[in-house]
Structure formats: structure tokens, C-alpha cells
Design an enzyme around this catalytic site. Structure first.
Site, PDB file in Angstrom:
ATOM      1  N   ASP A 124       1.148  55.449 116.278  1.00  0.00           N
ATOM      2  CA  ASP A 124       1.333  55.541 115.940  1.00  0.00           C
ATOM      3  C   ASP A 124       2.381  54.193 114.400  1.00  0.00           C
ATOM      4  O   ASP A 124       2.247  53.112 114.796  1.00  0.00           O
ATOM      5  CB  ASP A 124       3.619  55.839 116.486  1.00  0.00           C
ATOM      6  N   ASP A 142       1.557  63.776 113.927  1.00  0.00           N
ATOM      7  CA  ASP A 142       2.569  64.315 113.780  1.00  0.00           C
ATOM      8  C   ASP A 142       3.153  65.192 112.956  1.00  0.00           C
ATOM      9  O   ASP A 142       3.668  66.144 113.294  1.00  0.00           O
ATOM     10  CB  ASP A 142       3.147  62.788 114.645  1.00  0.00           C
TER      11      ASP A 142
END
EC number: 3.4.23.36
Length: 167
Positions: free
Chosen positions: A116, A132
């Protein structure tokens, strides 16, 4: 032909996701956070070994199996969608949803964590990635389409009894 084109889009979206994660791992992991708008929006390297917001942390095998089951369902659903322009939005949503799910599945399968790197500091929102964004945006769009665009009869193709009547 349209199905092949959609497959190409899925592959391109996955490639973009994996490329951005590669850049995050090779630059942000080494050099630290990169502020885009100071105190508001940054690129920040993070390894997430759970699902969204770190829930189910450490349950990688479960998340991989669940992702594969959900992907199988989405593929079956995609191939059941009738031809016609009315269902184009649904197909596009499934392209993005699939690309996001596969992008994070690749990370979990290879690294045992998901990379991330997108961080909204201003609201201290959990760090996320491009896959995401695909999943969240397409899931929200699917809900909106289901509530406001498609009608019950547009989903009749999912009913086995309806399918047998047409055979």
C-alpha cells in the site's frame, strides 16, 4: 471480441497496479514518504498482511482462498451477462473489480502481504493502493447501478428457472 478486449483491459489495469506497487517498493521503501501536498496527501510505503484497513491481519491463506472463490464467482457472473449495450456498465465494473482483486491476490500470493502507498494524511485515512481503488470504486458503482439503473428484470438471467424457460 468484446470479452477478449475486456481481458486485455484487466491485464493492463493489473500491470498498472503492479507497476505502481513496484515503484512504491523500490523508491518509497528506501527513501521514505513522499509528500504530494504536505500534511494532506503523501505517498507512503506500507506492507499490509491483512485485508482492508488491516483487518484479518496474518490470515493470508484465508484471504487468498476467499479471493479465488470470489474471482471464480465474478467470472461465472461475467459470462452469464446477456449481450447488449444495457449491460456494458456492469461489464466495465467487473473488469475493474477483477483487476483490483487479482492485483492484490498477486501480492498476497508472492509477498504474503499487499503493498500500500497512497495516504490521505489530512483525515488519517488508512494507506491503500491502486487495486484498492479499483475494488472500492467498482463495488460502489455496482451498488449504485443495482439500485438506480438496473431493474429486477435485468437480473432475470441469474435465475435458473428463467434460464430453463428460454431453452
Amino acid at each position: 471480441m468484446k470479452k477478449f478486449r475486456h481481458l486485455i483491459y484487466v491485464v493492463l489495469l493489473i500491470a498498472l497496479d503492479q507497476f505502481t506497487k513496484y515503484l512504491a517498493a523500490t523508491t518509497l521503501k528506501v527513501n521514505g514518504p513522499f509528500p504530494i501536498i504536505p500534511k494532506v496527501f503523501s505517498l507512503y510505503y506500507h506492507e499490509n498482511n491483512g485485508a482492508v484497513w488491516g483487518i484479518m491481519s496474518g490470515k493470508i491463506s484465508f484471504l487468498i482462498i476467499t479471493s479465488i472463490i470470489i474471482m471464480t464467482g465474478m467470472v461465472l457472473f461475467y459470462f452469464k451477462i446477456p449481450a447488449g449495450k444495457r449491460y456494458n456498465f456492469m461489464r466495465i465494473v467487473l473488469v475493474f473489480l477483477s483487476a483490483g482483486a487479482i492485483g492484490n491476490l498477486i501480492d498476497r500470493s508472492i509477498n504474503r502481504y499487499v503493498v500500500d502507498f497512497i495516504y490521505f494524511e489530512l483525515i488519517d485515512f488508512p494507506i491503500f493502493n491502486l487495486a484498492d481503488c479499483y475494488v472500492t470504486g467498482s463495488a460502489a458503482l455496482l451498488i449504485i447501478l443495482s439500485l438506480f439503473y438496473y431493474k429486477d428484470e435485468d437480473f432475470a438471467f441469474l435465475n435458473r428457472k428463467e434460464e430453463q424457460k428460454h431453452e
